[in-house]
Design a protein around this motif. Structure first.
Motif, PDB file in Angstrom:
ATOM      1  N   LYS A 198       0.858  -1.194   0.000  1.00  0.00           N
ATOM      2  CA  LYS A 198       0.000   0.000   0.000  1.00  0.00           C
ATOM      3  C   LYS A 198       0.887   1.235   0.000  1.00  0.00           C
ATOM      4  N   ALA A 199       0.666   2.120  -0.992  1.00  0.00           N
ATOM      5  CA  ALA A 199       1.460   3.337  -1.140  1.00  0.00           C
ATOM      6  C   ALA A 199       0.678   4.536  -0.633  1.00  0.00           C
ATOM      7  N   LEU A 200       1.311   5.313   0.235  1.00  0.00           N
ATOM      8  CA  LEU A 200       0.697   6.512   0.794  1.00  0.00           C
ATOM      9  C   LEU A 200       1.545   7.728   0.465  1.00  0.00           C
ATOM     10  N   GLY A 201       0.876   8.879   0.330  1.00  0.00           N
ATOM     11  CA  GLY A 201       1.588  10.128   0.180  1.00  0.00           C
ATOM     12  C   GLY A 201       2.001  10.671   1.525  1.00  0.00           C
ATOM     13  N   THR A 202       2.761  11.766   1.533  1.00  0.00           N
ATOM     14  CA  THR A 202       3.203  12.348   2.798  1.00  0.00           C
ATOM     15  C   THR A 202       2.042  12.912   3.609  1.00  0.00           C
ATOM     16  N   ASN A 203       0.883  13.063   2.938  1.00  0.00           N
ATOM     17  CA  ASN A 203      -0.314  13.499   3.646  1.00  0.00           C
ATOM     18  C   ASN A 203      -1.129  12.331   4.190  1.00  0.00           C
ATOM     19  N   GLY A 204      -0.598  11.105   4.005  1.00  0.00           N
ATOM     20  CA  GLY A 204      -1.275   9.935   4.536  1.00  0.00           C
ATOM     21  C   GLY A 204      -2.364   9.375   3.640  1.00  0.00           C
ATOM     22  N   LYS A 205      -2.598   9.982   2.487  1.00  0.00           N
ATOM     23  CA  LYS A 205      -3.647   9.511   1.590  1.00  0.00           C
ATOM     24  C   LYS A 205      -3.087   8.504   0.590  1.00  0.00           C
TER      25      LYS A 205
END
Length: 691
Positions: free
Chosen positions: A404-411
């Motif tokens: 699962k890949a998340l951005g630095t904003n957690g999304k």
């Protein structure tokens, strides 16, 4: 420009004409992702419109916008993304089967005008009409990165020789469902004679197997190429004699090997195949001997002329020979254990195609637990557009790996490239495996072999070893979550400042009726506000007493996966996912539409003259409907060469509506441009006439 797909409006009074692309300056769309153009909305019945239909692929952060007029209770003046297609490309898409239109346009939109027109000419002018679907499939599903560089005559030669060979084989016949000149959903497949208990029976393969693994001209890591003036399907079957591998008399032609074969394969629980399947394997072993010498070619023709090879050469000539023999064949890769091979599609039961399977040749690298000689880590199949998918479970016990890949904003981040790697056989070196992309939830799931170490890279982020051999036991599940340490954070459009009368996300199939403003024009907006993936969207808009009824279907999400491979030209394969909540629907006013990127000039003139085009009387007549006319309407129609082919005048009624009908009985198929002027207002429309 951004890769995207043409909107196709479908009405009950087709075929004949598809109202299409025009771009008056007052509607110019200024999105940084793509431009939009004005397109009249084709209606199902009458004018004013009461029912309209659409189908399109919305690229990220682009919109379909439709104007609703409460006075006339009509919908019109449609804005769609501009896909940059030539007139001939539009004609070719219209002539192609409906199930190919979106993928075909997605590919064509990534090519320059010259290559668009070359492919369009092949689709529009095949040697026989029944060849059109195979040609269109190749144009739609050879990776666009390859279409930009290969000799496009590969496509024509491939299909021409396919049908020539079909006429000679006793055990296989290409069968057509539908009429390519009349039906919108026609397709082809192969009907085989198969043997069971000494009796010949008929067996058809699913169309997806036919197109991907018989028709597709690419097998693994080679670029489809013309060699010795021939494509491999024709060369392997007939031999052109330029550098003949039959000149010594010791190497058989594939044509001769198949000449007396009466059935494709034999239905037995443990049978390798028999019939044509066994004849192909025997032919390969007669033409190529084990033990590669330099050079090491990857083109099937060159391998057939070189006469030697290891597993890589055997794989490349086997899948090409199988497809030449009209047997579905796919290349299987176990590169990290230093082996590759092929499988062929065969049915277990003649009347139950769903009980069919891919059966490997005798060199398949089964895991030690399945009788093989090695412990296997990553085994995958290779589709012609570069898409790779794990098949380890056919050869080994396995476990599941979820990333699962998340951005630095957690999304969650969708469409992120995930590389799955493992250690090579008898070495500590980490070798490339296959790749995939995350879905709209930022998730990629795959199966891997047991008792091995696994390494993951997501986009440019190397996660290192994520699973070790001691813990990767059969049946285990591993969930790897990562936050990408990159400045790349895709952003959606900010919709907070838009005045919305109605707002919801489209999820799968929906049937809803919405209230509309009664005192001003309103705009129905379908906005893909997800920054990384496209979505296929179709729907019907009906004007009812209770409001506007929407029958909507988010058909699928679409991403593009760069291939992690050894190719000379890397592919970008098309990957389909189940639909998500990508597309926002809302109803807004002109200011809301303007905030999405329309120009100041459009804002100063929010009610331009609207020109729509539709066919009547079984395509014998074209109707031009103009809304917003303030004085006499002047209409001119031009062909693609710029010649005026029709001119007319009409006075608007009290509602500002003028209608002009044009008989098209003597008009040829082609792209046409309509130009209407009323007072200070001007509107243009580009449309396609298909006979």
């Amino acid at each position: 420009m951004f890769a995207s797909t043409l909107i196709i409006f479908q009405g009950l009074n087709r075929p004949g004409i598809t109202a299409d692309l025009s771009s008056p300056e007052e509607w110019r769309y200024l999105s940084s992702q793509a431009y939009a153009i004005q397109r009249p909305l084709e209606t199902v019945q009458g004018t004013p419109a009461s029912v309209s239909r659409f189908r399109l692929l919305l690229p990220p952060k682009t919109a379909l916008i439709i104007k609703y007029n409460p006075q006339s209770r009509t919908v019109a003046d449609t804005l769609v993304p501009d896909y940059g297609l030539t007139g001939n490309a539009l004609l070719a898409i219209e002539k192609s089967p409906s199930w190919l239109k979106l993928d075909l346009t997605d590919n064509l939109s990534q090519l320059d005008a010259s290559r668009q027109n070359t492919l369009a000419d092949m689709i529009l002018n095949p040697r026989e009409p029944r060849l059109r679907d195979e040609i269109a499939f190749e144009a739609a599903h050879i990776s666009a990165s390859h279409l930009k560089v290969i000799n496009l005559d590969v496509i024509r030669q491939n299909v021409d020789s396919l049908y020539a060979i079909d006429n000679e084989l006793e055990y296989a016949d290409i069968v057509d469902y539908g009429n390519p000149d009349k039906d919108t959903n026609y397709y082809s497949t192969i009907r085989y004679k198969v043997l069971k208990d000494g009796i010949n029976l008929d067996c058809e393969i699913p169309k997806e197997i036919y197109y991907w693994y018989v028709i597709h001209p690419r097998g693994t890591d080679e670029n489809p190429a013309i060699i010795y003036n021939k494509f491999w399907r024709e060369y392997l079957y007939y031999d052109n004699g330029t550098k003949s591998y039959t000149e010594s008399g010791s190497y058989p032609l594939l044509k001769d090997a198949l000449d007396t074969i009466e059935f494709a394969w034999e239905i037995k629980p443990q049978s390798v195949g028999g019939g044509a399947v066994s004849a192909v394997y025997d032919w390969v072993n007669g033409v190529v001997k084990w033990g590669a010498t330099s050079p090491r070619p990857i083109q099937p023709i060159e391998i057939a002329c070189d006469h030697d090879g290891n597993c890589g050469e055997f794989q490349d000539i086997t899948w090409a020979a199988g497809r030449t023999a009209l047997i579905p064949t796919v290349g299987v890769l176990d590169i990290n254990e230093d082996h590759v091979w092929c499988t062929m599609w065969m049915s277990k039961s003649y009347d139950l195609p769903e009980e069919s399977e891919w059966r490997p040749d005798s060199s398949g690298a089964f895991d030690k637990d399945h009788g093989g000689s090695k412990y296997c880590s990553l085994i995958w199949n290779w589709r012609g557009d570069g898409y790779q998918y794990s098949v380890i479970e056919q050869y080994s016990k396995s476990c599941t790996l979820t990333v699962k890949a998340l951005g630095t904003n957690g999304k969650p981040l969708s469409n992120m490239n995930v590389n799955v790697n493992s250690q090579g056989w008898q070495t500590n070196e980490v070798l490339n495996g296959y790749s995939g992309i995350t879905n709209r939830d930022g998730v990629f799931v795959t199966a891997v072999g047991e008792e091995q170490d696994y390494y993951i890279k997501v986009l440019c982020n190397n996660l290192g070893k994520v699973v070790d051999s001691l813990s990767s036991l059969a049946g285990s599940n591993f969930n790897i979550s990562c936050t990408l340490n990159t400045d790349y954070i895709p952003k959606s459009r900010d919709l907070s400042g838009i005045n919305m009368y109605s707002h919801f996300a489209i999820t799968g199939e929906m049937d809803t009726t919405i209230d509309m403003p009664e005192d001003k024009n309103a705009y129905l907006v379908f906005l893909n506000n997800y920054p990384e993936m496209s979505e296929a969207l179709s729907g019907t808009i009906s004007i009812t007493e209770k409001g506007v009824r929407l029958l909507l279907d988010a058909e699928y999400d679409l991403g593009h996966c760069p291939t992690n491979s050894y190719e000379a030209t890397n592919s970008r394969s098309t990957v389909l996912f189940s639909p998500g909540r990508l597309t926002d629907f809302f109803v807004t006013d002109w200011n809301g539409v303007h905030s999405l990127g329309l120009s100041e000039e459009a804002a100063r003139n929010p009610e331009p003259l609207a020109l729509s085009v539709q066919t009547l009387n079984l395509s014998r007549c074209v109707r031009f409907s103009l809304n917003g006319a303030e004085s006499l309407v002047m209409l001119n129609v031009y062909d693609e060469a710029g010649r005026m082919v029709y001119s007319a005048k009409a006075s608007p009624d009290s509602r500002g509506i003028a209608v002009i009908e044009w008989s098209i009985l003597s008009q040829p198929s082609g792209v046409y441009f309509a130009r209407a002027k009323s007072g200070k207002f001007l509107s243009t429309s580009k449309f396609v006439l298909v006979r």
